[in-house]
Scaffold this active site. Structure first.
Site, PDB file in Angstrom:
ATOM      1  N   CYS A   1     -40.440  -8.191 -45.208  1.00  0.00           N
ATOM      2  CA  CYS A   1     -41.181  -7.503 -46.256  1.00  0.00           C
ATOM      3  C   CYS A   1     -40.284  -7.761 -47.646  1.00  0.00           C
ATOM      4  O   CYS A   1     -39.281  -7.349 -47.720  1.00  0.00           O
ATOM      5  CB  CYS A   1     -41.399  -6.357 -46.301  1.00  0.00           C
ATOM      6  SG  CYS A   1     -42.269  -5.248 -47.652  1.00  0.00           S
TER       7      CYS A   1
ATOM      8  N   CYS B   1     -39.273  -0.012 -51.065  1.00  0.00           N
ATOM      9  CA  CYS B   1     -40.431   0.720 -50.751  1.00  0.00           C
ATOM     10  C   CYS B   1     -39.898   1.771 -49.699  1.00  0.00           C
ATOM     11  O   CYS B   1     -38.819   1.260 -48.921  1.00  0.00           O
ATOM     12  CB  CYS B   1     -41.353  -0.045 -50.142  1.00  0.00           C
ATOM     13  SG  CYS B   1     -42.833   0.747 -49.500  1.00  0.00           S
TER      14      CYS B   1
ATOM     15  N   CYS C   1     -40.917   1.280 -44.532  1.00  0.00           N
ATOM     16  CA  CYS C   1     -40.434   0.831 -43.244  1.00  0.00           C
ATOM     17  C   CYS C   1     -39.113   0.312 -43.415  1.00  0.00           C
ATOM     18  O   CYS C   1     -38.821  -1.150 -43.674  1.00  0.00           O
ATOM     19  CB  CYS C   1     -41.248  -0.322 -42.209  1.00  0.00           C
ATOM     20  SG  CYS C   1     -42.192  -1.119 -43.508  1.00  0.00           S
TER      21      CYS C   1
ATOM     22  N   TYR D   1     -53.272  23.085 -31.326  1.00  0.00           N
ATOM     23  CA  TYR D   1     -53.079  22.135 -32.436  1.00  0.00           C
ATOM     24  C   TYR D   1     -53.931  21.096 -31.991  1.00  0.00           C
ATOM     25  O   TYR D   1     -53.608  19.951 -31.924  1.00  0.00           O
ATOM     26  CB  TYR D   1     -51.835  21.806 -32.862  1.00  0.00           C
ATOM     27  CG  TYR D   1     -50.812  22.923 -32.880  1.00  0.00           C
ATOM     28  CD1 TYR D   1     -50.726  23.648 -34.046  1.00  0.00           C
ATOM     29  CD2 TYR D   1     -49.906  23.358 -31.661  1.00  0.00           C
ATOM     30  CE1 TYR D   1     -49.735  24.630 -34.308  1.00  0.00           C
ATOM     31  CE2 TYR D   1     -49.111  24.625 -32.077  1.00  0.00           C
ATOM     32  CZ  TYR D   1     -49.016  24.831 -33.333  1.00  0.00           C
ATOM     33  OH  TYR D   1     -47.989  25.946 -33.353  1.00  0.00           O
TER      34      TYR D   1
ATOM     35  N   CYS E   1     -43.620  15.075 -33.009  1.00  0.00           N
ATOM     36  CA  CYS E   1     -43.367  14.142 -33.767  1.00  0.00           C
ATOM     37  C   CYS E   1     -41.991  14.041 -34.762  1.00  0.00           C
ATOM     38  O   CYS E   1     -41.583  13.312 -35.779  1.00  0.00           O
ATOM     39  CB  CYS E   1     -44.250  13.819 -35.073  1.00  0.00           C
ATOM     40  SG  CYS E   1     -44.690  15.141 -36.043  1.00  0.00           S
TER      41      CYS E   1
END
Length: 463
Positions: free
Chosen positions: A73, A79, A82, A327, A420
């Site tokens: 990229c 950015c 990633c 959840y 996560c």
């Protein structure tokens, strides 16, 4: 050497810390530097100094690491999407596993937990099924654009510069969403630029165009376009919709979300259907899911199937058990497990998610899933049966201590914890460790080229 704020230093990056930053240790003093990988020798400026650590801003790479590879990229250095593209994917997985191990040991004080190798993502590019781009009236210029007088310095659509709320990089090609998404975005960019209407300005709160959200159904290869604006202008949105539909047959849905909220949130206060249906249909295994513009759904569909397969394995259901899913969101885990359990209850506080969960149950003809709406600590007592297995899939902040109390009070034979965030995973498992043994943890990579890692943990009640 003593490290001082605002001073520059040449440092050797020796490791990657949790959060994805490179770690240097001049004279044993930790300095964290973003956008570096182990083996880099870098020139940095210290911008934050604490008693026991510091942060440096990368000025340039003096000698690149042997590990370093060319990022695909062109926006990678600026950015925040990633940042690990310079690191070979196999090494990314090694560091992610180690971050889980270190979190369990140092934060959770859990020794000798078996952590399996990371389950990789089959796709490391074009894997995201949802991307949200911000519109800006004054885009952030890349370094090589600053001195180019031919570069237009106004409107842009893209992603935010890390650490800012109003600086947007004009993204023409994002490699982590399917390629057609870039063509759709380019068409929208051209229309918006010629529309005569300004992009929304987050400082003076003026302007029309706010966000462009693109969703993709992997199962059906169809797209949803969600155009978020500050007010209604149906003629303008209708004209853009016609242009998109004529050009892209894969677009199944176009909606216009309208919001006058001053916060940078893309959820509309009103939604108008412009084309097709107000949802996409996605599939996980044999089950279908209705996804609307503001629904939550795991952003890596293929890796999500791997994640839920591991949840099934750890739950070890034989059709006789009652399961409680905390959840429960839009019901993806209860529906995935529905064919393996006698009865499943889900608890979720977000009303729209509960509505989606009930619709998804109906869509799949499932009759053994019930969803309770409300705060877990208030609704837990309404579950009519004592669960044999509890599935816990909390947000990044982990479980509230009152929820932990409810879980311990019920003490099911088995808990499957989906996380996560390795830090809150470790914290919560430590709180459960008085009554549960952590048998095994399997990390699953949902987010290639980022430091983020999903994990599934199996806990069994101690005898």
């Amino acid at each position: 050497m003593p490290v001082k704020k605002s001073k520059t230093y040449e440092l050797d990056i020796i490791d990657l810390a949790f959060g994805g930053k490179g770690l240097a240790k001049p004279d044993g003093f930790p300095v964290f530097v973003d956008r570096c990988i182990p083996g880099d020798r870098v020139f940095v400026k210290i911008f934050k100094k604490k008693k026991s650590w510091a942060e440096g801003r990368l000025i340039n790479i003096v000698n690149p690491s042997p590990l370093r590879q060319e990022a695909r990229c062109e926006y990678n250095r600026f950015c925040g999407g990633c940042k690990w593209q310079q690191l070979p994917y196999e090494r990314q997985l090694e560091y992610k596993k180690r971050h889980v191990l270190e979190s369990l040991a140092h934060i959770g004080r859990l020794k000798d937990v078996r952590v399996m190798d990371v389950v990789p993502s089959d796709y490391i590019y074009e894997y995201r099924n949802k991307m949200e781009f911000s519109c800006s009236s004054m885009r952030w210029l890349l370094p090589d654009e600053l001195s180019d007088d031919t570069v237009k310095k106004g409107f842009g659509i893209g992603l935010h510069v890390p650490g800012t709320f109003d600086k947007v990089i004009d993204i023409h090609t994002c490699h982590i969403m399917p390629a057609l998404g870039n063509e759709i975005l380019e068409t929208i960019r051209g229309f918006v630029a010629e529309s005569g209407l300004d992009a929304y300005h987050l400082r003076n709160h003026e302007g029309f165009w706010r966000f462009v959200m693109l969703r993709h159904s992997v199962a059906r290869d169809q797209w949803m376009v969600n155009l978020v604006t500050s007010e209604k202008k149906p003629d303008i949105i209708e004209a853009l919709s016609r242009q998109l539909v004529e050009k892209f047959s894969q677009i199944r849905s176009i909606v216009n979300n309208i919001t006058d909220s001053r916060s940078g949130v893309s959820t509309g206060k009103e939604e108008i259907l412009m084309h097709g249906e107000d949802h996409l249909i996605e599939q996980l295994g044999e089950y279908q899911f209705k996804i609307s513009a503001n629904s939550f759904f795991q952003t890596n569909t293929r890796a999500c199937e791997k994640l839920y397969t591991k949840v099934s394995e750890y739950a070890g259901l034989d059709g006789s058990q009652t399961v409680l899913d905390l959840y429960s969101g839009t019901g993806t885990i209860p529906i995935w497990l529905s064919g393996q359990a006698k009865k499943i209850y889900g608890i979720e506080i977000v009303h729209s998610a509960v509505v989606d969960a009930r619709e998804n149950v109906s869509l799949n003809g499932i009759n053994n899933c019930t969803f309770l709406e409300g705060d877990i600590k208030d609704v837990f007592g309404q579950v009519p049966e004592k669960p044999d297995v509890i599935i816990i899939d909390p947000p990044r902040v982990g479980m509230h201590k009152d929820v932990v109390g409810h879980v311990l009070a019920n003490s099911p034979g088995k808990i499957v914890y989906v996380s996560c965030n390795p830090a809150t995973l470790a914290r919560d498992l430590e709180m459960l460790a008085s009554r549960y043994a952590v048998v095994e943890v399997t990390p699953v990579d949902m987010f290639p080229h980022t430091y983020h890692i999903e994990s599934v943990a199996l806990l069994v009640r101690k005898s």
